[in-house]
Design an enzyme around this catalytic site. Structure first.
Site, PDB file in Angstrom:
ATOM      1  N   ASP A  64     109.840 -22.212  31.316  1.00  0.00           N
ATOM      2  CA  ASP A  64     109.421 -23.483  31.927  1.00  0.00           C
ATOM      3  C   ASP A  64     110.462 -24.060  32.888  1.00  0.00           C
ATOM      4  OD1 ASP A  64     111.096 -24.072  29.802  1.00  0.00           O
ATOM      5  OD2 ASP A  64     109.929 -25.780  29.083  1.00  0.00           O
TER       6      ASP A  64
ATOM      7  N   SER B   5     107.223 -20.587  27.225  1.00  0.00           N
ATOM      8  CA  SER B   5     108.482 -21.252  26.889  1.00  0.00           C
ATOM      9  C   SER B   5     108.951 -20.969  25.466  1.00  0.00           C
ATOM     10  CB  SER B   5     108.339 -22.750  27.125  1.00  0.00           C
ATOM     11  OG  SER B   5     107.943 -22.958  28.455  1.00  0.00           O
TER      12      SER B   5
ATOM     13  N   ARG C 286      98.063 -25.176  29.423  1.00  0.00           N
ATOM     14  CA  ARG C 286      97.309 -25.535  30.612  1.00  0.00           C
ATOM     15  C   ARG C 286      97.048 -24.303  31.458  1.00  0.00           C
ATOM     16  NH1 ARG C 286      99.161 -29.961  33.721  1.00  0.00           N
ATOM     17  NH2 ARG C 286      99.623 -31.076  31.814  1.00  0.00           N
TER      18      ARG C 286
END
Ligand code: ADP
Length: 459
Positions: free
Chosen positions: A200, A147, A78
Site C-alpha cells: 500500500d 498489504s 476495493r
C-alpha cells in the site's frame, strides 16, 4: 482524595520519558539514515527490512488504456477501474467499489478467499461501460495492492510471509499470491493479467507520482505505519545478481520496525509491547500509530488511577481493558477547546463509565494526549528527515513531495500540526518549505492500477 502531588510527578515522569528535543530528533534522523544503508547492504542487515518492490518504472502521466486495481489490506477491499487518456487527457474516468470481506473467509480456505475476490472482480468487470476502451488485442491488466508481508521476486509475483490483521489461512503462507489470484480469476472466468503486486505504501507513492514528478516518498500513518521511497539501484548492494537492473526502484522500508537507542521510551511503552501479540517487533510504530496511540494514553490514565487515585479510591471499569480507548478518542479529546472540556468528559464516560469528572482531571487527560501525540508526530518528522538525507534532498533547494495516506494524519489535526512544526525545526524555515506533504486518500488502489499501466505488457 486525588493525590495531586503524585499526579504531577507521574505526568512529569511520562513527559520526561517522551521528550523529543531537537538534538534527539537529529540523532534519530541520523540513525534512520544509517539503518537504511545497512538494510540495503544485505538482507537482515538492519531491523529495517528495506524490501525491494521490483517497481521499474513509476507512472509518468503518459500512460493510456484501461486498467484495474484491487486493494486488499483490511476488512474492506476495493476494486477500481481507470481509463487513462495519456499525457493530455490524463484520468478520463475512474470508478470503484468497496466490499467487505466476510469474516469467515479471513480464516477459511485459500481457494474460498481468492474465489470471492475474483467473483467481486468479475461482477465489477461486467459493469464496464461503453466508454471504457480496451485497445484491440490488449488484455485487461490489474495492479494488486496486497498489504501483508510478502517476499517479492518480481513486480508480478510475491510469496506471502505471514498473514496479519485478522487473516489466518495457513495454506496461503509461502504461496505466490499473484498465482493464487490468477488461478481464481481463471476459475471465475475473468480474463485479466496481474501486472503488478504492490504494497500500500508503494501504491500511495505511485498514485502521487502520476500527478506530480516531485513525489519521492510514500508514507502511511493509519492503523499501522510504513514508508517507501524512490532509490537508485546503484545504491542497493543487495540487488540480486543476474537480475536486470533498472535505474531506479521503490524500496518498501517497513519502517514500523525501525529501532534506535535514541527512541524515547517509557515504562508504559515497554508494558504495551510486552502485552502485544508481537513483543519486540514494530518498536517505532508502537510509539505512535493509530493502533497504539489510544492505548498509550489509557495506560498512563490507569497508572494515575492506581498510583494517585485520579478517580478517587476505585479503578473505573474498562480502564484495565486494552484498546478500549481508541486513537480517534484521543484526537477528539485533544481537539476540545471548550472552557470546561466537555468532549473529554464525554469520551471518558463512554470509554470507562466515569460519570463525573472534575475539570482539573480533564486537563490532566488532555495533557497526556498532548505528550503522546507530540512525541509521535515528532518521531515521524525525524524519520522523514532520515529519508531525505538518504536521497540527498535534505536542505536542498529542490521540492520533495511526500505522498501520504492514513486516518491518523487525515483526521488528527494536532498530530499533523506537530509533524509539520517538527519538520520546520529539523530543516529550518527554507528547507522545510521545500518539503510538501500531500494527502492522497485511498490512493493506493489507484496507484496499483497506474503501476499496472507502467508495467503493462501491452505497451
Ligand atoms: P488502515 O490504516 O487501517 O488501512 P486508515 O488509513 O483509514 O486505515 O486508518 C485508520 C486508522 O486511522 C484507525 O485505526 C485510527 O487509528 C486512525 N484514525 C481514524 N480516525 C481518526 C481520528 N479521528 N483521529 C486519529 N486517528 C484516527
Amino acid at each position: 482524595n486525588v493525590n495531586w502531588g503524585r499526579v504531577q510527578a507521574t505526568i512529569k515522569e511520562f513527559r520526561d520519558g517522551c521528550a523529543t528535543p531537537l538534538q534527539r530528533l537529529q540523532k534519530l534522523a541520523a540513525d534512520m539514515h544509517t539503518e537504511m544503508i545497512a538494510g540495503l547492504a544485505k538482507d537482515g542487515g538492519s531491523k529495517l527490512k528495506m524490501l525491494l518492490s521490483f517497481v521499474e518504472k513509476l507512472p509518468s502521466g503518459n500512460e493510456s488504456g484501461l486498467f484495474y486495481g484491487l486493494d486488499l489490506g483490511g476488512t474492506n477491499f476495493r476494486v477500481l477501474r481507470v481509463q487513462l487518456g495519456g499525457k493530455d487527457k490524463r484520468i478520463v474516468k475512474q470508478e470503484h467499489e468497496v466490499v467487505s470481506i466476510p469474516p469467515r473467509l479471513m480464516i477459511g480456505s485459500n481457494e474460498d478467499l481468492f474465489d470471492y475476490i475474483a467473483q467481486v472482480l468479475a461482477k465489477f468487470v461486467a459493469k464496464e461501460g461503453n466508454d471504457c476502451k480496451l485497445a484491440p488485442g490488449h488484455k485487461r491488466e490489474l495492479g494488486f495492492t496486497f498489504s501483508f508481508p510478502v517476499s517479492q521476486q518480481s513486480i508480478d509475483s510475491g510469496t506471502l510471509v505471514k498473514w496479519t490483521k485478522g487473516f489466518a489461512i495457513a495454506e496461503t503462507v509461502g504461496k505466490d499470491v499473484v498465482k493464487e489470484l490468477q488461478a481464481a480469476m481463471v476459475r471465475q472466468k475473468v480474463d485479466m493479467r496481474v501486472a503488478a503486486l504492490v504494497n500500500d505504501t508503494t501504491g500511495t507513492l505511485a498514485g502521487g507520482r502520476y500527478r506530480n514528478d516531485d513525489v519521492m516518498m510514500g508514507l502511511i500513518l493509519g492503523t499501522g505505519s510504513n514508508a517507501c521511497y524512490v532509490e537508485q539501484t546503484s545504491a542497493i548492494p543487495k540487488w540480486p545478481s543476474g537480475l536486470p537492473k533498472p535505474e531506479i526502484t521503490v524500496i518498501n522500508m517497513e519502517w514500523g520496525n525501525f529501532w534506535s537507542s535514541h527512541l524515547p521510551k517509557t515504562k508504559v511503552d515497554d508494558d504495551l509491547d510486552a502485552d502485544s501479540v508481537n513483543p519486540g517487533d514494530q518498536a517505532f510504530e508502537k510509539l505512535f500509530s493509530g493502533m497504539y496511540l489510544g492505548d498509550i494514553v489509557r495506560r498512563v490514565i490507569l497508572k494515575l488511577a492506581q498510583d494517585a487515585c485520579l478517580f478517587g479510591g476505585s479503578i473505573p471499569k474498562n480502564l484495565t481493558s486494552p484498546f478500549v480507548l481508541r486513537t480517534p478518542d484521543v484526537s477528539g479529546m485533544h481537539a476540545d477547546e471548550s472552557a470546561d472540556l466537555k468532549e473529554v468528559a464525554k469520551v471518558i464516560k463512554a470509554a470507562f463509565g466515569v460519570r463525573s469528572l472534575p475539570v482539573e482531571t480533564r486537563k490532566v487527560i488532555i495533557e497526556i494526549c498532548d505528550i503522546a501525540a507530540q512525541r509521535g508526530a515528532r518521531l515521524v518528522a525525524a524519520g522523514i528527515v532520515g529519508i531525505l538525507r538518504k536521497i540527498g534532498r535534505e536542505g536542498k533547494d529542490v521540492r520533495t513531495v511526500v505522498g501520504m495516506d492514513g486516518g491518523l494524519y487525515e483526521h488528527y489535526p494536532k498530530f499533523r500540526g506537530c509533524l509539520h512544526e517538527a519538520l520546520g525545526e529539523l530543516l529550518g524555515k527554507e528547507g522545510s518549505a521545500n518539503v510538501v506533504i500531500e494527502l492522497s486518500k485511498d490512493g493506493s488502489g489507484l496507484g496499483a492500477a497506474l503501476l499496472a499501466a507502467s508495467h503493462s505488457v501491452n505497451l
